[in-house]
Scaffold this active site. Structure first.
Site, PDB file in Angstrom:
ATOM      1  CE1 TYR A  37      69.880 103.077  45.570  1.00  0.00           C
ATOM      2  CE2 TYR A  37      70.364 102.126  47.559  1.00  0.00           C
ATOM      3  CZ  TYR A  37      69.844 101.339  46.510  1.00  0.00           C
ATOM      4  OH  TYR A  37      69.442 100.679  46.096  1.00  0.00           O
ATOM      5  N   PRO A 183      62.206  92.829  48.149  1.00  0.00           N
ATOM      6  CG  PRO A 183      62.704  91.977  50.325  1.00  0.00           C
ATOM      7  CD  PRO A 183      63.254  92.952  49.453  1.00  0.00           C
ATOM      8  CG  PHE A 188      50.530  94.881  46.225  1.00  0.00           C
ATOM      9  CD1 PHE A 188      50.044  95.955  46.226  1.00  0.00           C
ATOM     10  CD2 PHE A 188      50.757  94.070  45.650  1.00  0.00           C
ATOM     11  CE1 PHE A 188      48.514  95.643  45.896  1.00  0.00           C
ATOM     12  CE2 PHE A 188      49.273  93.329  46.061  1.00  0.00           C
ATOM     13  CZ  PHE A 188      48.378  94.564  45.542  1.00  0.00           C
TER      14      PHE A 188
END
Length: 310
Positions: A37, A183, A188
């Site tokens: 990351y 999750p 979306f």
């Protein structure tokens, strides 16, 4: 992850630290990062932001996928993993990582060899529990023969049901935690993506088939019914998606990412939501591998993943 890269535009360092402190104040104690990351910058951020709270938090990070000369590299050789954990400890400003994952299984290296390096880290007192990420039930079983696996991190949500092909059952049998990333379906399911055109440069979702046409428009069709179900259950779409994950098995955990303190509060409140049996049945019929349009990764990325596929 999205405090440093991959989604939209990363916040400033000041705003990111403010969010992390806010999470702690709200009771969050599990913080998940990785060498990948921001190519190390996220571990540095966590280290600086939470060094005063280190003894009170559960710290997870990952190795085997890192940035080399500006490019993402998967390297599971023991010597690389042992070097990565030392770099991580320095960036995290700690001498111990509670849970350390093999971020990806490097298919050019036997899982037993990579696991050997993870066991060495534990023997040296640098890590506590050992985890794996995006692996199949078969790979988990092989790794378990070397050392108990405390957690498997993998994508799991209403629209990514791959763990149901084997890894979830294997985790239950071994009392291994299944830690569900994304999750909320990468935003979306929260209704946060109105159009593929909204993605900023370098947002990883722009290259994911589900966010490309014609798949995107097809998925938007069932999203309307999902939002209606959330309203009927007196919660937000994001909370409904999280509650579904948390209700999926006794070993399942969820790690939603956010850059917003208000969204963080909303996510935390999802732990109190009880979904009706009728709603659960409806959700499983509405959103599953047969109703979701498009694979979760492009072909090149999918080849790097070890998880079972429909």
């Amino acid at each position: 992850m999205n405090l440093s890269h991959a989604y939209d535009v990363a916040p400033s360092k000041t705003e990111a630290i403010k969010l992390l402190h806010g999470a702690f104040d709200l009771g969050v104690r599990h913080f998940d990062t990785a060498a990948l990351y921001g190519f190390g910058s996220n571990e540095s951020l966590i280290g600086e932001a939470l060094k005063q709270q280190r003894s009170e938090i559960f710290l997870a990070s990952k190795c085997a996928m890192t940035g080399v000369d500006g490019r993402r590299v998967i390297d599971g050789r023991p010597e690389t993993l042992l070097k990565t954990v030392d770099e991580a400890l320095q960036r995290l400003q700690t001498d111990y990582i509670d849970l350390y994952y093999l971020h990806r299984w490097d298919k050019s290296v036997p899982i037993e060899d990579s696991m050997g390096a993870m066991v060495t880290m534990k023997q040296q007192g640098k890590i506590g529990a050992i985890g794996l990420s995006e692996v199949s039930a078969n790979t988990l079983s092989k790794a378990q023969k070397i050392h108990p696996i405390a957690a498997v991190q993998t994508e799991y949500s209403l629209w990514s049901r791959n763990p149901e092909l084997g890894i979830l059952d294997t985790c239950i049998q071994n009392n291994t935690a299944l830690v569900a990333f994304s999750p909320l379906g990468r935003g979306f399911l929260a209704g946060a993506v109105d159009s593929p055109e909204q993605f900023k440069e370098k947002d990883i979702r722009a290259n994911m088939p589900r966010f490309q046409e014609p798949n995107f428009s097809k998925n938007k069709q069932w999203l309307k019914e999902f939002k209606l179900t959330a309203a009927q259950e007196s919660c937000s779409p994001a909370q409904l998606a999280l509650a579904w994950v948390l209700n999926s098995s006794p070993v399942t955990h969820a790690i939603p990412g956010t850059r917003s303190l208000s969204h963080l509060r909303e996510n935390i409140a999802a732990t109190e939501i009880k979904i009706s049996t009728d709603a659960l049945d409806k959700l499983n019929r509405l959103i599953n591998q047969n109703t979701v349009s498009g694979p979760r990764y492009p072909q090149a990325t999918q080849k790097e993943i070890d998880t079972e596929e429909f």
